[in-house]
Structures are given as structure tokens and as C-alpha cells.
Design a protein around this motif. Structure first.
Motif, PDB file in Angstrom:
ATOM      1  N   UNK A   1       5.461  -1.448  -6.219  1.00 31.32           N
ATOM      2  CA  UNK A   1       6.642  -2.719  -5.546  1.00 31.32           C
ATOM      3  C   UNK A   1       5.338  -3.300  -3.788  1.00 31.32           C
ATOM      4  N   UNK A   2       4.522  -1.720  -3.661  1.00 32.38           N
ATOM      5  CA  UNK A   2       3.938  -1.469  -2.325  1.00 32.38           C
ATOM      6  C   UNK A   2       2.625  -1.851  -2.694  1.00 32.38           C
ATOM      7  N   UNK A   3       1.777  -2.114  -1.886  1.00 31.08           N
ATOM      8  CA  UNK A   3       0.624  -1.969  -1.724  1.00 31.08           C
ATOM      9  C   UNK A   3      -0.214  -1.360  -0.418  1.00 31.08           C
ATOM     10  N   UNK A   4      -1.600  -0.848  -0.605  1.00 30.74           N
ATOM     11  CA  UNK A   4      -2.286  -0.127   0.621  1.00 30.74           C
ATOM     12  C   UNK A   4      -3.591  -1.614   0.995  1.00 30.74           C
ATOM     13  N   UNK A   5      -3.333  -2.090   1.685  1.00 34.76           N
ATOM     14  CA  UNK A   5      -4.600  -2.445   1.763  1.00 34.76           C
ATOM     15  C   UNK A   5      -5.766  -2.017   2.737  1.00 34.76           C
ATOM     16  N   UNK A   6      -6.897  -2.010   2.417  1.00 35.80           N
ATOM     17  CA  UNK A   6      -8.254  -2.132   3.711  1.00 35.80           C
ATOM     18  C   UNK A   6      -9.133  -3.564   4.513  1.00 35.80           C
ATOM     19  N   UNK A   7      -8.815  -2.789   5.266  1.00 38.01           N
ATOM     20  CA  UNK A   7      -9.402  -3.942   6.217  1.00 38.01           C
ATOM     21  C   UNK A   7     -10.875  -3.635   6.515  1.00 38.01           C
TER      22      UNK A   7
ATOM     23  N   UNK B   1     -12.267  -4.208   9.373  1.00 37.02           N
ATOM     24  CA  UNK B   1     -12.554  -3.152  10.434  1.00 37.02           C
ATOM     25  C   UNK B   1     -11.830  -1.914  10.658  1.00 37.02           C
ATOM     26  N   UNK B   2     -11.431  -1.327   8.845  1.00 36.79           N
ATOM     27  CA  UNK B   2     -11.378   0.166   9.151  1.00 36.79           C
ATOM     28  C   UNK B   2      -9.667   0.301   9.226  1.00 36.79           C
ATOM     29  N   UNK B   3      -8.775  -0.097   9.250  1.00 42.05           N
ATOM     30  CA  UNK B   3      -7.468  -0.499   9.191  1.00 42.05           C
ATOM     31  C   UNK B   3      -6.970  -0.310   7.487  1.00 42.05           C
ATOM     32  N   UNK B   4      -6.093  -0.031   7.825  1.00 41.42           N
ATOM     33  CA  UNK B   4      -5.007   0.886   5.543  1.00 41.42           C
ATOM     34  C   UNK B   4      -4.044   0.534   6.428  1.00 41.42           C
ATOM     35  N   UNK B   5      -3.027  -0.810   5.647  1.00 42.35           N
ATOM     36  CA  UNK B   5      -1.979  -1.134   6.354  1.00 42.35           C
ATOM     37  C   UNK B   5      -1.338  -1.106   4.609  1.00 42.35           C
ATOM     38  N   UNK B   6       0.148  -0.760   4.670  1.00 34.35           N
ATOM     39  CA  UNK B   6       1.010  -0.882   2.994  1.00 34.35           C
ATOM     40  C   UNK B   6       1.884  -1.828   3.702  1.00 34.35           C
ATOM     41  N   UNK B   7       1.641  -2.584   2.931  1.00 29.02           N
ATOM     42  CA  UNK B   7       2.798  -4.058   2.637  1.00 29.02           C
ATOM     43  C   UNK B   7       3.514  -3.711   1.788  1.00 29.02           C
ATOM     44  N   UNK B   8       4.510  -4.482   1.527  1.00 31.48           N
ATOM     45  CA  UNK B   8       5.956  -4.887   0.568  1.00 31.48           C
ATOM     46  C   UNK B   8       5.428  -5.971  -0.438  1.00 31.48           C
TER      47      UNK B   8
END
Length: 94
Positions: free
Chosen positions: A40-46, A48-55
Motif C-alpha cells: 500500500x506504499x510506494x517509494x518515489x525517486x525524483x 533531483x535526488x530525493x526519495x519519498x515514501x507515499x501511501x
């Protein structure tokens, strides 16, 4: 320019996979390099180098902002191309 139409109450992950854009809380529009789904979560790699975990949510802030095409400006580090911003601004939700 062609009109792009998506369903209004679409899951956030499917919307992100098709658009490859992420609206940050500061109003910047980031380009997504990769999406790794973890249930139910995803890890986004942008770009610009940021990593975000979203639901995954249909009513989240990011989903609402993508549907309403809310942004201040594109991220300068991600270097989102003009054609992608033009496509995003011509997208409608029904």
C-alpha cells in the motif's frame, strides 16, 4: 494540443505512473525517475535526488493537487521539460 483525460477518483499510484510528476507541499512540480511499489506504499525517486515514501490514497493532498493541476513552478533541479508541463496543464479529470 491534445486533451488528456483521466478518471477523477483514480488511485494515486496509477496516476503517478501515468503522469510521472509529483507536487511537493511547497508547490514545486518534480519529475519522477522511478516508482517502487511496496504493498500500500510506494517509494518515489525524483530526478533531483530525493526519495519519498507515499501511501496509496484517492483523497490525499498529492492526488487532489494533481487533479486540480495546482503548482507554482517546476523544480529547477529536476528539469521537467516544457512539453510535460504543457501536457499536465491540458489534462482534465472526469
Amino acid at each position: 494540443m491534445a486533451q488528456y483525460t483521466f478518471r477523477k477518483k483514480q488511485d494515486l499510484f496509477s496516476l503517478l505512473k501515468e503522469m510521472k510528476l509529483w507536487p511537493s507541499r511547497s508547490g514545486l512540480l518534480h519529475g519522477i525517475k522511478s516508482i517502487d511499489t511496496l504493498g500500500n506504499y510506494a517509494r518515489l525517486t525524483l530526478y533531483c535526488g530525493q526519495e519519498i515514501t507515499v501511501k496509496n490514497s484517492k483523497n490525499s493532498r498529492a492526488a487532489r493537487w494533481l487533479r486540480n493541476t495546482m503548482m507554482i513552478e517546476p523544480c529547477t533541479e529536476c528539469e521537467v521539460p516544457d512539453w510535460k508541463i504543457e501536457k499536465y496543464s491540458n489534462t482534465t479529470f472526469k
